[in-house]
Write an enzyme that holds these catalytic residues in place. Sequence first.
Site, PDB file in Angstrom:
ATOM      1  N   TYR A 235       0.836  -1.200   0.000  1.00  0.00           N
ATOM      2  CA  TYR A 235       0.000   0.000   0.000  1.00  0.00           C
ATOM      3  C   TYR A 235       0.877   1.259   0.000  1.00  0.00           C
ATOM      4  O   TYR A 235       1.709   1.431   0.890  1.00  0.00           O
ATOM      5  CB  TYR A 235      -0.889  -0.051   1.246  1.00  0.00           C
ATOM      6  CG  TYR A 235      -1.558   1.243   1.679  1.00  0.00           C
ATOM      7  CD1 TYR A 235      -1.351   1.748   2.966  1.00  0.00           C
ATOM      8  CD2 TYR A 235      -2.427   1.929   0.844  1.00  0.00           C
ATOM      9  CE1 TYR A 235      -1.976   2.908   3.399  1.00  0.00           C
ATOM     10  CE2 TYR A 235      -3.057   3.090   1.271  1.00  0.00           C
ATOM     11  CZ  TYR A 235      -2.829   3.577   2.540  1.00  0.00           C
ATOM     12  OH  TYR A 235      -3.447   4.724   2.970  1.00  0.00           O
TER      13      TYR A 235
ATOM     14  N   ASP B  95      -0.971  -5.733   9.901  1.00  0.00           N
ATOM     15  CA  ASP B  95      -2.049  -4.822   9.555  1.00  0.00           C
ATOM     16  C   ASP B  95      -3.188  -5.685   9.022  1.00  0.00           C
ATOM     17  O   ASP B  95      -3.104  -6.197   7.913  1.00  0.00           O
ATOM     18  CB  ASP B  95      -1.537  -3.835   8.503  1.00  0.00           C
ATOM     19  CG  ASP B  95      -2.624  -2.901   8.016  1.00  0.00           C
ATOM     20  OD1 ASP B  95      -2.308  -1.987   7.247  1.00  0.00           O
ATOM     21  OD2 ASP B  95      -3.805  -3.086   8.390  1.00  0.00           O
TER      22      ASP B  95
ATOM     23  N   ILE C  37      -6.464  -4.869   8.489  1.00  0.00           N
ATOM     24  CA  ILE C  37      -7.648  -4.031   8.282  1.00  0.00           C
ATOM     25  C   ILE C  37      -8.638  -4.581   7.270  1.00  0.00           C
ATOM     26  O   ILE C  37      -9.759  -4.101   7.179  1.00  0.00           O
ATOM     27  CB  ILE C  37      -7.285  -2.577   7.918  1.00  0.00           C
ATOM     28  CG1 ILE C  37      -6.630  -2.485   6.547  1.00  0.00           C
ATOM     29  CG2 ILE C  37      -6.430  -1.948   8.981  1.00  0.00           C
ATOM     30  CD1 ILE C  37      -6.441  -1.027   6.105  1.00  0.00           C
TER      31      ILE C  37
ATOM     32  N   LYS D 255     -12.407  -0.434   6.215  1.00  0.00           N
ATOM     33  CA  LYS D 255     -12.598  -1.352   5.094  1.00  0.00           C
ATOM     34  C   LYS D 255     -13.673  -2.394   5.384  1.00  0.00           C
ATOM     35  O   LYS D 255     -14.538  -2.646   4.558  1.00  0.00           O
ATOM     36  CB  LYS D 255     -11.277  -2.078   4.777  1.00  0.00           C
ATOM     37  CG  LYS D 255     -10.101  -1.152   4.633  1.00  0.00           C
ATOM     38  CD  LYS D 255     -10.258  -0.182   3.467  1.00  0.00           C
ATOM     39  CE  LYS D 255      -9.070   0.748   3.389  1.00  0.00           C
ATOM     40  NZ  LYS D 255      -9.227   1.764   2.328  1.00  0.00           N
TER      41      LYS D 255
END
Lengths: 471, 485
Positions: free
Chosen positions: B150, B235, B237, B275
Amino acid sequence: MNLSSKATCASHGQDSSYFLGWQEYEKNPYDEVRNPDGIIQMGLAENQLSFDLLESWLAENPDAASFRRNGESIFRELALFQDYHGLPAFKNALAKFMAEIRGNKVSFDPRNLVLTAGSTSANEALVFCLAEPGDAFLLPTPYYPGFDRDLKWRTGVEIVPIQCTSSNGFRITKPALEEAYDTARNRNIRVKGILVTNPSNPLGITLSDKELNLLINFVESKEIHLISDEIYSGTVFNSPRFTSVMEILLDRNYVDTEVRNRVHIVYSLSKDLGLPGFRVGAIYSNNPMVVATATKMSSFGLVSSQTQYLLSAMLSDEKFAKNYVVENQKRLKNRHMMLVQGMEDAGISCLESNAGLFSWVDMRHLLESDTFEAEMELWKKIVYDVGLNISPGSSCHCLEPGWFRVCFANMSEETLNLAMQRLKSFVDSIYQSNDSYGFFHNFSVKDSRRRLLKKWVFRLSSSDRGLERDR
Amino acid sequence: MLKHQQQFLSKIATNEGHGENSAFFDGWKAYDMNPYHPSKNPNGVIQMGLAENQLSFDLIQEWVKNNPRASVCTADGSDEFKDIAIFQDYHGLPEFRNAVARFMEKVRGNRVRFDADRIVMSGGATGAQETLAFCLADPGDAFLVPTPYYPGNDRDLTWRTRIRLVPVVCESSNNFKITRTALETAYQKAQESNIKIKGLLLNNPSNPLGTALDRESLTDSLHFTMEKKIHLICDEIYSATVFRQPGFISIAEIVQEDTASCNLDLIHIVYSLSKDLGFPGFRVGIIYSYNDMVTDCARKMSSFGLVSTQTQHLIGSMLSDDAFVGRFLKESSKRLGTRHGLLCGKLAKVGITSLKGNSGLFCWMDLRRLLKAQTFEAEMELWSVIINEVKINVSPGASFHCSEPGWFRVCFANMDDETMIVAMNRILEFVIQSKGMEAKNTRKQFWGSKLEISLSSRRLDAFFMSPHRMSPHSPMASPLVRART
């Protein structure tokens, strides 16, 4: 262990007595019914006086908090809205509100407003924008203890104090500014700016035009920044009226000047509207680069769109917003009078103040000696024996021992009265219990000045004081 | 004046660390200047570069409508208003923390337990990443990050913290799997350059790959970090966006299964509701660390990005509704699966393959065969064509630091069904042209024999069984955003 130096140092400031008092309060909080002997919280600068006004507005405007506009659901749009430029309606309303508080003597361009998660985030972001690690900001003492964390911790920036004293009501003077600047230079520290709180926390006074002009002159000549934290601007309840630094710039016709590009305001709705939980802060700057950078940085702490929407509706109701500010100020004025009177009854004087949610209280005459150790002793007695959590001046980096910040807007009238009674009993008991305290019984203001002068002659250097604070 | 101005500001304020001047924002700019709208601007650019979950708002809206007390400032909830509005304790509302912990457990099929006292708030996952970097590393230190990753990581982890990111190169030859070899190679390289590695950042499920890490990759990564005594940040998410087997394995599960071989002080999870629930505007970021000192430090730092208590209250109420949460997770996952199947499944029929994905809000599309040359310049050229001629904003692999040109991330969950069809038609036509395929039959093959599709978009309610409302396909079209100038 394996962590950063930021994680393992004490720069978060949480070990300061300011926070320790809170912890004691948490262990034994006063409750009228359930714990009438508990500690009364007077160390919390919160505005709890005018919730009824907010509640009735909410009852009359149900759409604002239920994700609706004109009865239609806008939940989806709000849930998706993460544009760091902020909700235009909210920024427009906030800009107008800020102008209204300043009697419309200045106006604010919403495009120069950057929204942040509280003024905590705003102050930190500004410092990140303006200074390198190791640089310094000058702050007049006494100052809000949270600045040690907000301005220094993750930024690596230093604070050098501008020492203000009771001899002139803690006003900022030119010699004090020069001395602070020179102190920094002598330590090979580059000064990037000055940060003032106006109205002041913990003093509760608005900066005078003289002080404001002095500051502008100083930052102009030294080519540094000026950050004016104006989060208490709506809490001014007595004259003189609030003068923002932006107004001074306007008065001096500083329109397209460099100094105007170096003056920035920090704002928040935590104090003026009593909404600290909602995390609404803002940076205002005429400097496009600062606005652009701070906007990008706000990604790390944006204001919830749900909250932006609610408050845009509330503040756009200009009639409500105006009435709120006026009524709130009236209530603050009454509370302030109650506190001052209660203190007087206990033989304690307060710095004459016209703003804020607290008084700066003079308990020097109650100290066993003119030292910070004695201040701590007195503070502990007040917290544990009297049952009041108040904030000792040392936690605010005050140069002189014996001053305390006492909040008055975060409790009911009954609780405030009780607090004042407890204090009076405590003071009376000091006078009665020990002969050696008879000295204080005839204490006068003149005496205090004489003692102060004596202290000035023998005072420790400011760098020693700095070490004391960092503990 | 500008140069003179710059000397008054910090390096952070004047460097490119925010990453926004990158060429990759050209796609956004093209979209901003010419956004698609079904009736007002049918030839505009369709946004497929935004990883947002817009498919299940109807479910949430219904819940909000039926639970007015959760919106604390309404008449129903107003008795709680004062307490909520003044609550600024950085521990967060207990009901919020509990609800989030329980939600995270449910997302993991209740296979793990989370301690609500370890739930720490942050300003979105953006704030969480930065805070963890501040807690775990000093300026100049580095984190290893598997590529492709990302792009926001560059800003979030390094801009104000001054740490560095060292890529762990993953390749298409093994479906971009994170291997022990890749980790060791990256680590060695850092050592040779005297760069101190403080941690490894994993994104699971992965953005942009759209895949959940398999057990082997997870345990390899865990063992690697334990051996090197560096931190492991996961992470997670996208954890509730998994729509197909193999499912999602959280690092929390590995920790629970094999606590003995884990140094818990080195393990941390980043989470967010942006998300999984589709709430990026509410700024709900979470740090969950197994290390007490980090939890403590991150909590103090959360002062810089607390979640609005108005929002905490709403989320606390919503996520405590077990029946609702169960329904939502199931339905959301189903809808994401359908969308993904539509986009990737159909494109595969015309020779456009994607990495086999099981999660996320996007496909990692393989357009290498459409490149004029296997170079990043060719990738930029192709991207330019896609934006300007096909009129779709997608994200080129180079922006994700992908080591091989030709891969693109294409988002599918941020638009309504109608727009999706228009987008797919455009891609289809482009493929037909580029490959010189026979048009009529290819179209028929693409859409199936039951339906005839013309180039203009048509409502296809019968084709899609999803009950959710048609809605503007991007918040940019929202009336909430006025012109910025």
